[in-house]
Design a protein around this motif. Structure first.
Motif, PDB file in Angstrom:
ATOM      1  N   MET A   1       0.858  -1.172   0.000  1.00 52.48           N
ATOM      2  CA  MET A   1       0.000   0.000   0.000  1.00 52.48           C
ATOM      3  C   MET A   1       0.900   1.230   0.000  1.00 52.48           C
ATOM      4  SD  MET A   1      -3.005   1.046   2.669  1.00 52.48           S
ATOM      5  CE  MET A   1      -4.185  -0.118   2.056  1.00 52.48           C
ATOM      6  N   ASN A   2       0.628   2.177  -0.882  1.00 52.40           N
ATOM      7  CA  ASN A   2       1.473   3.357  -0.946  1.00 52.40           C
ATOM      8  C   ASN A   2       0.996   4.439   0.020  1.00 52.40           C
ATOM      9  OD1 ASN A   2      -0.530   4.979  -2.231  1.00 52.40           O
ATOM     10  ND2 ASN A   2       0.035   4.104  -4.198  1.00 52.40           N
ATOM     11  N   THR A   3       1.862   5.403   0.265  1.00 53.29           N
ATOM     12  CA  THR A   3       1.571   6.422   1.273  1.00 53.29           C
ATOM     13  C   THR A   3       0.395   7.312   0.884  1.00 53.29           C
ATOM     14  OG1 THR A   3       3.267   7.846   0.309  1.00 53.29           O
ATOM     15  CG2 THR A   3       3.915   6.477   2.163  1.00 53.29           C
ATOM     16  N   GLU A   4       0.220   7.568  -0.410  1.00 53.40           N
ATOM     17  CA  GLU A   4      -0.913   8.387  -0.836  1.00 53.40           C
ATOM     18  C   GLU A   4      -2.234   7.696  -0.531  1.00 53.40           C
ATOM     19  OE1 GLU A   4       1.656   7.717  -2.983  1.00 53.40           O
ATOM     20  OE2 GLU A   4       2.649   9.663  -2.925  1.00 53.40           O
ATOM     21  N   LEU A   5      -2.268   6.392  -0.730  1.00 53.94           N
ATOM     22  CA  LEU A   5      -3.481   5.636  -0.448  1.00 53.94           C
ATOM     23  C   LEU A   5      -3.773   5.621   1.051  1.00 53.94           C
ATOM     24  CD1 LEU A   5      -5.722   3.984  -1.756  1.00 53.94           C
ATOM     25  CD2 LEU A   5      -4.277   1.967  -1.517  1.00 53.94           C
ATOM     26  N   VAL A   6      -2.746   5.447   1.864  1.00 52.95           N
ATOM     27  CA  VAL A   6      -2.936   5.483   3.316  1.00 52.95           C
ATOM     28  C   VAL A   6      -3.469   6.844   3.737  1.00 52.95           C
ATOM     29  CG1 VAL A   6      -1.740   5.417   5.544  1.00 52.95           C
ATOM     30  CG2 VAL A   6      -1.198   3.722   3.801  1.00 52.95           C
ATOM     31  N   GLN A   7      -2.870   7.897   3.195  1.00 50.26           N
ATOM     32  CA  GLN A   7      -3.316   9.254   3.537  1.00 50.26           C
ATOM     33  C   GLN A   7      -4.773   9.467   3.109  1.00 50.26           C
ATOM     34  OE1 GLN A   7      -0.512  12.077   3.687  1.00 50.26           O
ATOM     35  NE2 GLN A   7      -1.928  13.492   4.594  1.00 50.26           N
ATOM     36  N   MET A   8      -5.137   8.994   1.914  1.00 52.07           N
ATOM     37  CA  MET A   8      -6.513   9.143   1.451  1.00 52.07           C
ATOM     38  C   MET A   8      -7.472   8.393   2.374  1.00 52.07           C
ATOM     39  SD  MET A   8      -8.328   8.091  -2.165  1.00 52.07           S
ATOM     40  CE  MET A   8      -8.151   6.338  -1.870  1.00 52.07           C
ATOM     41  N   HIS A   9      -7.115   7.176   2.764  1.00 53.81           N
ATOM     42  CA  HIS A   9      -7.977   6.402   3.671  1.00 53.81           C
ATOM     43  C   HIS A   9      -8.123   7.110   5.011  1.00 53.81           C
ATOM     44  CE1 HIS A   9      -7.535   2.278   1.487  1.00 53.81           C
ATOM     45  NE2 HIS A   9      -8.053   3.221   0.732  1.00 53.81           N
ATOM     46  N   TRP A  10      -7.036   7.694   5.513  1.00 53.18           N
ATOM     47  CA  TRP A  10      -7.094   8.411   6.782  1.00 53.18           C
ATOM     48  C   TRP A  10      -7.990   9.646   6.660  1.00 53.18           C
ATOM     49  CZ3 TRP A  10      -4.257  12.886   8.830  1.00 53.18           C
ATOM     50  CH2 TRP A  10      -4.363  12.989  10.221  1.00 53.18           C
ATOM     51  N   GLN A  11      -7.890  10.357   5.540  1.00 56.45           N
ATOM     52  CA  GLN A  11      -8.714  11.546   5.329  1.00 56.45           C
ATOM     53  C   GLN A  11     -10.200  11.170   5.233  1.00 56.45           C
ATOM     54  OE1 GLN A  11      -7.840  14.716   5.445  1.00 56.45           O
ATOM     55  NE2 GLN A  11      -5.681  14.261   5.739  1.00 56.45           N
ATOM     56  N   ILE A  12     -10.505  10.095   4.542  1.00 53.51           N
ATOM     57  CA  ILE A  12     -11.897   9.637   4.449  1.00 53.51           C
ATOM     58  C   ILE A  12     -12.399   9.244   5.840  1.00 53.51           C
ATOM     59  CG2 ILE A  12     -13.412   7.801   3.564  1.00 53.51           C
ATOM     60  CD1 ILE A  12     -11.685   7.881   0.977  1.00 53.51           C
ATOM     61  N   GLY A  13     -11.557   8.535   6.600  1.00 56.56           N
ATOM     62  CA  GLY A  13     -11.937   8.172   7.964  1.00 56.56           C
ATOM     63  C   GLY A  13     -12.191   9.389   8.825  1.00 56.56           C
ATOM     64  N   LYS A  14     -11.351  10.429   8.693  1.00 60.14           N
ATOM     65  CA  LYS A  14     -11.546  11.670   9.449  1.00 60.14           C
ATOM     66  C   LYS A  14     -12.843  12.352   9.045  1.00 60.14           C
ATOM     67  CE  LYS A  14      -8.255  14.589   9.387  1.00 60.14           C
ATOM     68  NZ  LYS A  14      -7.100  15.480   9.387  1.00 60.14           N
ATOM     69  N   LEU A  15     -13.165  12.314   7.759  1.00 63.13           N
ATOM     70  CA  LEU A  15     -14.415  12.898   7.279  1.00 63.13           C
ATOM     71  C   LEU A  15     -15.610  12.195   7.916  1.00 63.13           C
ATOM     72  CD1 LEU A  15     -15.962  14.665   4.986  1.00 63.13           C
ATOM     73  CD2 LEU A  15     -16.091  12.446   3.865  1.00 63.13           C
TER      74      LEU A  15
ATOM     75  N   GLN B   1     -20.033  12.138  11.801  1.00 59.89           N
ATOM     76  CA  GLN B   1     -20.725  11.471  12.904  1.00 59.89           C
ATOM     77  C   GLN B   1     -20.908  12.432  14.075  1.00 59.89           C
ATOM     78  OE1 GLN B   1     -18.323   7.947  13.538  1.00 59.89           O
ATOM     79  NE2 GLN B   1     -19.849   6.683  12.525  1.00 59.89           N
ATOM     80  N   GLU B   2     -19.887  13.220  14.347  1.00 62.49           N
ATOM     81  CA  GLU B   2     -19.967  14.168  15.455  1.00 62.49           C
ATOM     82  C   GLU B   2     -20.885  15.343  15.144  1.00 62.49           C
ATOM     83  OE1 GLU B   2     -16.012  15.359  16.474  1.00 62.49           O
ATOM     84  OE2 GLU B   2     -15.398  13.318  16.949  1.00 62.49           O
ATOM     85  N   GLN B   3     -20.782  15.888  13.935  1.00 63.49           N
ATOM     86  CA  GLN B   3     -21.505  17.106  13.578  1.00 63.49           C
ATOM     87  C   GLN B   3     -22.923  16.850  13.094  1.00 63.49           C
ATOM     88  OE1 GLN B   3     -18.885  18.775  10.666  1.00 63.49           O
ATOM     89  NE2 GLN B   3     -17.282  19.207  12.164  1.00 63.49           N
ATOM     90  N   GLU B   4     -23.124  15.738  12.405  1.00 65.45           N
ATOM     91  CA  GLU B   4     -24.407  15.495  11.757  1.00 65.45           C
ATOM     92  C   GLU B   4     -25.049  14.174  12.175  1.00 65.45           C
ATOM     93  OE1 GLU B   4     -23.899  15.917   7.538  1.00 65.45           O
ATOM     94  OE2 GLU B   4     -22.580  17.655   7.792  1.00 65.45           O
ATOM     95  N   SER B   5     -24.488  13.541  13.187  1.00 65.93           N
ATOM     96  CA  SER B   5     -25.017  12.260  13.699  1.00 65.93           C
ATOM     97  C   SER B   5     -25.130  11.195  12.621  1.00 65.93           C
ATOM     98  CB  SER B   5     -26.371  12.473  14.384  1.00 65.93           C
ATOM     99  OG  SER B   5     -26.248  13.374  15.436  1.00 65.93           O
ATOM    100  N   TRP B   6     -24.091  11.087  11.798  1.00 63.11           N
ATOM    101  CA  TRP B   6     -24.089  10.060  10.762  1.00 63.11           C
ATOM    102  C   TRP B   6     -24.170   8.678  11.380  1.00 63.11           C
ATOM    103  CZ3 TRP B   6     -20.562  10.068   5.911  1.00 63.11           C
ATOM    104  CH2 TRP B   6     -20.989  11.055   5.027  1.00 63.11           C
ATOM    105  N   GLY B   7     -24.852   7.770  10.675  1.00 66.28           N
ATOM    106  CA  GLY B   7     -24.943   6.385  11.092  1.00 66.28           C
ATOM    107  C   GLY B   7     -24.535   5.462   9.960  1.00 66.28           C
ATOM    108  N   THR B   8     -24.844   4.176  10.119  1.00 70.56           N
ATOM    109  CA  THR B   8     -24.457   3.160   9.140  1.00 70.56           C
ATOM    110  C   THR B   8     -25.063   3.432   7.767  1.00 70.56           C
ATOM    111  OG1 THR B   8     -24.288   1.557  10.910  1.00 70.56           O
ATOM    112  CG2 THR B   8     -24.435   0.682   8.704  1.00 70.56           C
ATOM    113  N   LYS B   9     -26.312   3.886   7.725  1.00 65.37           N
ATOM    114  CA  LYS B   9     -26.946   4.161   6.426  1.00 65.37           C
ATOM    115  C   LYS B   9     -26.234   5.286   5.689  1.00 65.37           C
ATOM    116  CE  LYS B   9     -31.514   2.478   7.550  1.00 65.37           C
ATOM    117  NZ  LYS B   9     -32.941   2.777   7.671  1.00 65.37           N
ATOM    118  N   ASP B  10     -25.753   6.282   6.434  1.00 71.71           N
ATOM    119  CA  ASP B  10     -25.028   7.386   5.797  1.00 71.71           C
ATOM    120  C   ASP B  10     -23.703   6.898   5.220  1.00 71.71           C
ATOM    121  OD1 ASP B  10     -26.812   9.696   6.468  1.00 71.71           O
ATOM    122  OD2 ASP B  10     -26.372   8.994   8.501  1.00 71.71           O
ATOM    123  N   VAL B  11     -23.021   6.015   5.932  1.00 70.06           N
ATOM    124  CA  VAL B  11     -21.764   5.457   5.437  1.00 70.06           C
ATOM    125  C   VAL B  11     -22.037   4.588   4.210  1.00 70.06           C
ATOM    126  CG1 VAL B  11     -19.766   4.005   6.001  1.00 70.06           C
ATOM    127  CG2 VAL B  11     -20.661   5.603   7.708  1.00 70.06           C
TER     128      VAL B  11
END
Length: 101
Positions: free
Chosen positions: A1-15, A20-30
């Protein structure tokens, strides 16, 4: 796995964490995000709901790691911000007193 892909996955996870914190996202939203990503980038694999949940878990785990390290090493808010925006995947190999390699 390259570093750009890891960074992208981390950014998506942060999003996902932020939503979840701001808009109460749940499983359906994901699940909807997974479908949207697949429709937007049809040739890219790895955006299933379960993979997005792994990205979420990775981001949450890394945030916990940084919080622990910040307390242990007395990092300021500026250093903590720098640690989470500059090559977050390489910080574990850095000396314990600085949040970047």
């Amino acid at each position: 796995m390259n570093t750009e892909l890891v960074q992208m996955h981390w950014q998506i996870g942060k999003l996902i964490l932020a939503r979840q914190e701001q808009e109460s996202w749940g499983t359906k939203d994901v699940s909807r995000l997974a479908a949207d990503l697949k429709a937007t980038i049809p040739n890219q694999r790895g955006f299933s709901r379960s993979n997005l949940m792994y990205m979420h878990k990775m981001a949450r785990t890394w945030l916990d790691f940084y919080a622990t390290e910040a307390v242990r090493n007395g990092w300021s808010r500026v250093l903590l911000d720098r640690a989470t925006t500059r090559q977050p995947y390489s910080c574990r190999s850095a000396p314990a007193t600085t949040p970047w390699p």
